[in-house]
Scaffold this active site. Structure first.
Site, PDB file in Angstrom:
ATOM      1  N   CYS A 126       0.830  -1.209   0.000  1.00 37.04           N
ATOM      2  CA  CYS A 126       0.000   0.000   0.000  1.00 37.04           C
ATOM      3  C   CYS A 126       0.870   1.268   0.000  1.00 37.04           C
ATOM      4  CB  CYS A 126      -0.959  -0.016   1.187  1.00 37.04           C
ATOM      5  SG  CYS A 126      -2.298   1.208   1.005  1.00 37.04           S
ATOM      6  N   ASP A 195      -3.056   1.296  10.262  1.00 34.44           N
ATOM      7  CA  ASP A 195      -4.164   2.243  10.468  1.00 34.44           C
ATOM      8  C   ASP A 195      -4.547   2.267  11.933  1.00 34.44           C
ATOM      9  OD1 ASP A 195      -4.255   1.433   7.510  1.00 34.44           O
ATOM     10  OD2 ASP A 195      -5.393   3.305   7.673  1.00 34.44           O
TER      11      ASP A 195
HETATM   12  P1  RI2 Z   1       0.617   6.257   7.144  1.00 34.49           P
HETATM   13  C1  RI2 Z   1      -3.231   3.575   4.664  1.00 34.49           C
HETATM   14  O1  RI2 Z   1      -4.625   3.494   4.550  1.00 34.49           O
HETATM   15  C2  RI2 Z   1      -2.552   2.239   4.531  1.00 34.49           C
HETATM   16  O2  RI2 Z   1      -3.282   1.167   5.086  1.00 34.49           O
HETATM   17  C3  RI2 Z   1      -1.271   2.526   5.269  1.00 34.49           C
HETATM   18  O3  RI2 Z   1      -0.549   1.369   5.626  1.00 34.49           O
HETATM   19  C4  RI2 Z   1      -1.813   3.288   6.477  1.00 34.49           C
HETATM   20  O4  RI2 Z   1      -2.860   4.101   5.949  1.00 34.49           O
HETATM   21  C5  RI2 Z   1      -0.821   4.104   7.215  1.00 34.49           C
HETATM   22  O5  RI2 Z   1      -0.370   5.200   6.482  1.00 34.49           O
HETATM   23  P2  RI2 Z   1      -5.411   4.471   3.522  1.00 34.49           P
HETATM   24  O6  RI2 Z   1      -5.715   5.746   4.263  1.00 34.49           O
HETATM   25  O7  RI2 Z   1      -0.053   6.819   8.348  1.00 34.49           O
HETATM   26  O8  RI2 Z   1      -4.523   4.724   2.341  1.00 34.49           O
HETATM   27  O9  RI2 Z   1       1.884   5.538   7.499  1.00 34.49           O
HETATM   28  O10 RI2 Z   1      -6.656   3.728   3.147  1.00 34.49           O
HETATM   29  O11 RI2 Z   1       0.815   7.287   6.053  1.00 34.49           O
END
Ligand code: RI2
Length: 286
Positions: A126, A195
């Site tokens: 991701c 998350d």
């Molecule tokens: P940072 C994202 O979710 C991903 O699951 C990623 O691992 C997590 O947030 C943490 O991201 P989404 O908001 O806080 O893209 O490390 O659905 O940036």
């Protein structure tokens, strides 16, 4: 931007990544405070709580969002002033919170970069600004390594990671999600963001994290999660697993009579991880 616009952008994933979402919420509350016309302390606080709720509910799986909103409001509630002085003091409290969030992010990426070694092949999943932040720090400190990013269906956020790393001149390869098990044998470490870290230590992260963990275990690859403490569910409230529109999967295709399930997060037991990286450092067990 107004609270409504920020909440909408968070829902629509124009703003994504757990910590980025939390910081956007902090900024939106600051903006609300600047424009708030409330005449009394009670009115101001109740409007602030209502605005905070709109943000906290925008996405259900990232606890950093309600945690950041709660921290903001608790800080403001603790200020023993009436209007209009409370407004200025609340803005200052918001700025301090934002600085703390940025500082802890910086500390986390610095400490996290220590797990990266020269010559490694690192698999990520991701787009986590925390993970790309760690890798960029490690690269800047002179370490040389290669990265595999999963595509991360359905929203292909792996592309964001790959682009960011390639722009930093870090050698990066994209694989489709179903290739994870096939490439894992050559990987040295797997690194993901989070998350939410549930009260029992299990990790809520983008769908596919569990698959990465299962493959990593099978091939004996150490897997780490990198997260600010802001994502800890310390009160044990739990989070919902977000289900998003079918269109994200269909991308214009039609499948009459077929049910589409677009769950976008999964939960991986903490036992699958070799360690957790926070602003406090790297812990091998938690
Ligand atoms: P940072 C994202 O979710 C991903 O699951 C990623 O691992 C997590 O947030 C943490 O991201 P989404 O908001 O806080 O893209 O490390 O659905 O940036």
């Amino acid at each position: 931007m107004s609270v409504e616009s920020v909440a909408r952008d968070i829902r629509e994933m124009k703003i994504q990544g757990a910590v980025t979402i939390a910081m956007a919420a902090e900024e939106a509350l600051e903006e609300f405070i600047k424009n708030c016309q409330a005449g009394s302390r009670d009115d101001f606080l109740s409007q602030l709580r209502a605005e905070g709720n709109k943000l906290a509910e925008a996405r259900p799986s990232a606890i950093a969002l309600p945690n950041a909103v709660d921290m903001f409001i608790e800080k403001v509630e603790a200020i023993n002033l009436g209007m209009p002085d409370l407004k200025d003091a609340a803005l200052l409290a918001g700025k301090e919170l934002m600085e703390d969030t940025k500082d802890s992010f910086k500390e986390l990426t610095e400490k996290g970069s220590e797990i990266v070694r020269d010559g490694q092949l690192i698999l990520i999943h991701c787009h986590s600004s925390t993970v790309t932040g760690i890798l960029k720090k490690a690269w800047d400190s002179g370490k040389r390594f290669n990265v595999i990013c999963t595509e991360t269906r359905p929203s292909k956020q792996g592309f964001i990671s790959a682009k960011e790393l390639a722009e930093h001149e870090i050698p990066t390869t994209i694989v489709i999600d179903s290739a994870v098990a096939s490439v894992m044998a050559g990987v040295d470490i797997a690194l993901v963001g989070a998350d939410t870290i549930l009260k029992n230590g299990d990790v809520v992260n983008k769908i596919g994290t569990l698959g990465v963990a299962l493959a990593a275990k099978e091939f004996g690859v150490p897997m780490y999660v990198a997260t600010q403490r802001l994502k800890f569910d310390t009160k044990g409230k739990g989070v919902g697993i977000e289900s998003r529109p079918a269109e994200e999967i269909l991308e214009g295709a039609e499948l009459p009579g077929v049910e589409i399930e677009n769950l976008v997060f999964d939960i991986t037991k903490k036992s699958y991880f070799k360690g957790i990286i926070t602003e406090g450092g790297i812990r091998l067990k938690w």
